[in-house]
Design a protein around this motif. Structure first.
Motif, PDB file in Angstrom:
ATOM      1  N   ARG A  78       9.804  28.211   4.674  1.00  0.00           N
ATOM      2  CA  ARG A  78      11.098  28.302   3.865  1.00  0.00           C
ATOM      3  C   ARG A  78      11.871  29.452   4.146  1.00  0.00           C
ATOM      4  O   ARG A  78      12.659  29.584   3.279  1.00  0.00           O
ATOM      5  N   THR A 139      14.010  14.915   6.824  1.00  0.00           N
ATOM      6  CA  THR A 139      13.494  15.443   5.626  1.00  0.00           C
ATOM      7  C   THR A 139      13.304  14.100   5.055  1.00  0.00           C
ATOM      8  O   THR A 139      14.015  12.992   5.269  1.00  0.00           O
ATOM      9  N   ILE A 140      12.462  14.036   4.211  1.00  0.00           N
ATOM     10  CA  ILE A 140      11.760  12.961   3.458  1.00  0.00           C
ATOM     11  C   ILE A 140      12.810  12.571   2.242  1.00  0.00           C
ATOM     12  O   ILE A 140      12.911  11.420   1.836  1.00  0.00           O
ATOM     13  N   ASP A 141      13.674  13.329   1.926  1.00  0.00           N
ATOM     14  CA  ASP A 141      14.653  13.459   0.852  1.00  0.00           C
ATOM     15  C   ASP A 141      15.863  12.600   1.541  1.00  0.00           C
ATOM     16  O   ASP A 141      16.581  11.815   0.453  1.00  0.00           O
ATOM     17  N   HIS A 185      14.038  15.910  -4.175  1.00  0.00           N
ATOM     18  CA  HIS A 185      14.921  17.120  -4.519  1.00  0.00           C
ATOM     19  C   HIS A 185      16.004  16.609  -5.496  1.00  0.00           C
ATOM     20  O   HIS A 185      15.676  16.006  -6.466  1.00  0.00           O
ATOM     21  N   GLU A 236      12.022  13.054  -8.846  1.00  0.00           N
ATOM     22  CA  GLU A 236      11.593  14.634  -9.329  1.00  0.00           C
ATOM     23  C   GLU A 236      12.971  15.081 -10.070  1.00  0.00           C
ATOM     24  O   GLU A 236      12.765  16.025 -10.776  1.00  0.00           O
ATOM     25  N   TYR A 285       2.869  15.802  -2.536  1.00  0.00           N
ATOM     26  CA  TYR A 285       2.872  16.076  -1.100  1.00  0.00           C
ATOM     27  C   TYR A 285       2.202  14.948  -0.286  1.00  0.00           C
ATOM     28  O   TYR A 285       2.332  14.954   0.959  1.00  0.00           O
ATOM     29  N   ARG A 288       4.557  13.307   1.813  1.00  0.00           N
ATOM     30  CA  ARG A 288       4.983  14.331   3.455  1.00  0.00           C
ATOM     31  C   ARG A 288       3.958  14.288   4.512  1.00  0.00           C
ATOM     32  O   ARG A 288       4.334  14.229   5.369  1.00  0.00           O
TER      33      ARG A 288
HETATM   34  O1  F6P Z   1      12.651  18.615   0.962  1.00  0.00           O
HETATM   35  C1  F6P Z   1      11.346  18.088   1.033  1.00  0.00           C
HETATM   36  C2  F6P Z   1      10.494  18.390  -0.432  1.00  0.00           C
HETATM   37  O2  F6P Z   1       9.457  17.653  -0.145  1.00  0.00           O
HETATM   38  C3  F6P Z   1      11.304  17.822  -1.574  1.00  0.00           C
HETATM   39  O3  F6P Z   1      11.199  16.338  -1.922  1.00  0.00           O
HETATM   40  C4  F6P Z   1      10.514  18.589  -2.815  1.00  0.00           C
HETATM   41  O4  F6P Z   1      11.346  18.743  -3.853  1.00  0.00           O
HETATM   42  C5  F6P Z   1      10.175  19.993  -1.913  1.00  0.00           C
HETATM   43  O5  F6P Z   1      10.427  19.577  -0.673  1.00  0.00           O
HETATM   44  C6  F6P Z   1       8.996  20.679  -1.956  1.00  0.00           C
HETATM   45  O6  F6P Z   1       8.954  21.827  -1.590  1.00  0.00           O
HETATM   46  P1  F6P Z   1       7.716  22.835  -1.518  1.00  0.00           P
HETATM   47  O7  F6P Z   1       7.106  22.228  -0.277  1.00  0.00           O
HETATM   48  O8  F6P Z   1       8.347  24.105  -1.184  1.00  0.00           O
HETATM   49  O9  F6P Z   1       7.079  22.583  -2.462  1.00  0.00           O
END
Ligand code: F6P
Length: 362
Positions: A78, A139-141, A185, A236, A285, A288
């Motif tokens: 990130r 992105t999954i979002d 997100h 979330e 997770y 993802r």
């Molecule tokens: O952007 C994808 C995502 O999975 C969001 O849905 C979630 O809020 C965030 O990433 C979680 O982030 P990290 O992998 O840094 O915990």
């Protein structure tokens, strides 16, 4: 071999991983190598790899057998190079200076960045620094502007929907309220799609602040009608009406003080409001991970192949996108720093209301 403006290209994946990243890498690299004879460098761990100089040249063997694999063969991080302008005491360079140095050292003509808002915004800022950048929407979002859909989203919806289906059987057997918290997100796309697909009785998304009393009335009414259980899908980023009035900082402070995540809070609030037993599942997770759905494999491949054609044409400073089923590209400038939220008039919200779903507001 066809003519190409780009001779050497770097590829990186940045931000949270998402199903379809490897399919996209394969689409870019295969087309770049086989159709245009480009040299392809895989940068490790997102922008971090450019800062630290961690990369490898990708050979055809490296991208064989990766289409169906989740995650990213390149690794991700990130890292936000523009956020921290401090010089590294070891190198004496800022992160952006290091990125530009590695780009030059590798002889890159262009860089393809696969990621969400942060990744493509950084891509835009790097293009302002003189680098040739092409973005891909991952992105999954599903919260990127400029494209109808991002890759990774459909797989996450499928995972969340399957989870809701499984919760239905337990909810039915135990006469409970089952709260399921999904990612997304600050946008409600994932909650909305999975909630509608899974038949959520209540769907809470950040775009529609909720009133717990209204949800309580809805659930109590269901009980009266003989429906012994309810499924509550909570994105979330969901907020109460009170929280929606707060500024960003205060909301963050209150959230940090909260016991457990939003799903747990909603479950506690609903138990108080209805007297019904509630249980919580936070999907996390799992949304993802794993094998990408066919839709995401196809979309990521289409995006990747188009990125390679753009590299060959020298069409930089854009993000590949899909609009009305056609692959296209949008200037990075137009999408930089923006988030696509669910419009309140979205057809799926209206459809949900039509089939009796409560969104917590009426
Ligand atoms: O952007 C994808 C995502 O999975 C969001 O849905 C979630 O809020 C965030 O990433 C979680 O982030 P990290 O992998 O840094 O915990």
């Amino acid at each position: 071999m066809k003519n190409s403006v780009t001779k050497t290209v770097g590829i990186l994946t940045s931000g949270g991983d998402a199903p379809g990243l490897n399919a996209a890498i394969r689409g870019i690299a295969r087309t770049a190598m086989d159709e245009y004879g480009m040299k392809v460098i895989g940068i490790h761990n997102g922008y971090r790899g450019l800062i630290d100089g961690e990369y490898e040249e990708l050979k055809p063997f490296d991208i064989t057998g990766i289409l169906t694999r989740g995650g990213t063969i390149l690794g991700t991080s990130r890292e936000k190079p523009f956020k921290d302008p401090e010089k590294d005491p070891k190198t004496g360079r800022t992160p952006v200076e290091s990125i530009k140095r590695t780009y030059k050292k590798l002889g890159l003509d262009a860089l393809v960045v696969l990621g969400g808002n942060g990744t493509n915004t950084t891509g835009y800022l790097l293009s302002q620094e003189g680098l040739n950048i092409i973005g891909l929407p991952k992105t999954i979002d599903n919260d990127l502007v400029g494209t109808d859909v991002t890759f990774g989203f459909h797989t996450a919806v499928a995972v969340a929907t399957e989870a809701i289906d499984r919760l239905h059987t337990t909810a039915h057997s135990h006469n409970r309220i089952m709260v399921i918290e999904v990612m997304g997100h600050k946008a409600g796309w994932l909650g909305l799609y999975a909630g509608i697909a899974g038949g959520g009785d209540v769907i809470l998304i950040p775009e529609i602040p909720y009133d717990v009393d209204i949800i309580g009335q809805h659930l109590t009414e269901r009980q009266k009608q003989g429906k012994s259980f309810s499924i509550v899908v909570v994105a979330e980023g969901a907020k109460s009406i009170e929280e929606a009035q707060l500024d960003k900082k205060e909301l963050k402070r209150r959230r940090a003080e909260m016991t457990g995540s939003i799903g747990y809070r909603v479950a506690r609030e609903l138990e108080r409001a209805t007297g019904l037993v509630s249980r919580v599942t936070v999907l996390g997770y799992l949304q993802r991970g794993g094998t990408p759905e066919p839709y995401d494999r196809v979309l990521a491949t289409r995006f990747g192949v188009e990125a390679a054609h753009m590299l060959a044409r020298g069409e930089f400073g854009k993000m590949v996108a899909i609009k009305n089923e056609c692959i296209t590209a949008v200037p990075l400038e137009e999408i930089s720093g923006k988030i696509k939220k669910v419009p309140l008039s979205h057809e799926l919200i209206l459809a949900g209301r039509a089939v009796g779903t409560c969104f917590g507001d009426r």
